[in-house]
Motif scaffolding. Sequence first.
Motif, PDB file in Angstrom:
ATOM      1  N   SER A  53      15.346  66.025   1.179  1.00 50.48           N
ATOM      2  CA  SER A  53      13.985  65.643   1.518  1.00 50.48           C
ATOM      3  C   SER A  53      13.801  64.144   1.274  1.00 50.48           C
ATOM      4  CB  SER A  53      13.007  66.428   0.643  1.00 50.48           C
ATOM      5  OG  SER A  53      11.725  65.869   0.701  1.00 50.48           O
ATOM      6  N   LEU A  68      15.098  63.991   5.309  1.00 52.69           N
ATOM      7  CA  LEU A  68      14.269  64.752   6.226  1.00 52.69           C
ATOM      8  C   LEU A  68      12.807  64.727   5.802  1.00 52.69           C
ATOM      9  CD1 LEU A  68      16.613  67.876   6.391  1.00 52.69           C
ATOM     10  CD2 LEU A  68      16.448  66.058   8.102  1.00 52.69           C
ATOM     11  N   ILE A  71      12.109  69.747   5.680  1.00 52.70           N
ATOM     12  CA  ILE A  71      13.417  70.375   5.453  1.00 52.70           C
ATOM     13  C   ILE A  71      13.567  71.742   6.112  1.00 52.70           C
ATOM     14  CG2 ILE A  71      13.855  69.119   3.318  1.00 52.70           C
ATOM     15  CD1 ILE A  71      13.150  71.752   1.829  1.00 52.70           C
ATOM     16  N   GLU A  76      14.421  68.735  13.495  1.00 53.61           N
ATOM     17  CA  GLU A  76      14.714  67.485  12.782  1.00 53.61           C
ATOM     18  C   GLU A  76      16.133  67.498  12.214  1.00 53.61           C
ATOM     19  OE1 GLU A  76      13.003  64.493   9.314  1.00 53.61           O
ATOM     20  OE2 GLU A  76      12.161  66.518   9.457  1.00 53.61           O
ATOM     21  N   ILE A  77      16.545  68.622  11.660  1.00 53.40           N
ATOM     22  CA  ILE A  77      17.902  68.741  11.126  1.00 53.40           C
ATOM     23  C   ILE A  77      18.908  68.512  12.248  1.00 53.40           C
ATOM     24  CG2 ILE A  77      19.591  70.326  10.118  1.00 53.40           C
ATOM     25  CD1 ILE A  77      17.155  71.672   8.667  1.00 53.40           C
ATOM     26  N   LYS A  80      18.934  64.677  13.412  1.00 52.26           N
ATOM     27  CA  LYS A  80      19.526  63.718  12.474  1.00 52.26           C
ATOM     28  C   LYS A  80      20.995  64.021  12.178  1.00 52.26           C
ATOM     29  CE  LYS A  80      15.245  62.089  10.525  1.00 52.26           C
ATOM     30  NZ  LYS A  80      14.427  61.876   9.334  1.00 52.26           N
TER      31      LYS A  80
END
Length: 91
Positions: A53, A68, A71, A76-77, A80
């Motif tokens: 995070s 992030l 999380i 988003e995961i 990135k």
Amino acid sequence: MKIITVCGSGLGSSFMLEMNIKKVLKELGINAEVGHKDLATVVPEDADIFVMSKSFDDKVSVPCKITLSNIISLEEIREKLSAELKNRGLL
């Protein structure tokens, strides 16, 4: 390749993040060892990539860190992590 997720106690959110990273890696067809640790026991040599995070960004000093905002966001995961894997020539 080894990926470590990090949270304050190394139990709750880092474990959840580990499971989500495994889902994303499976979708991308990437094999990697994924584990989780608490903030106090993180050692830079433990992994190639550390994921956490944003709240831990200034508390962890490692060569490759993905932070992030959310999380639990697979989007988003994926975004990135994919960018980092592309930088490493793995995607």
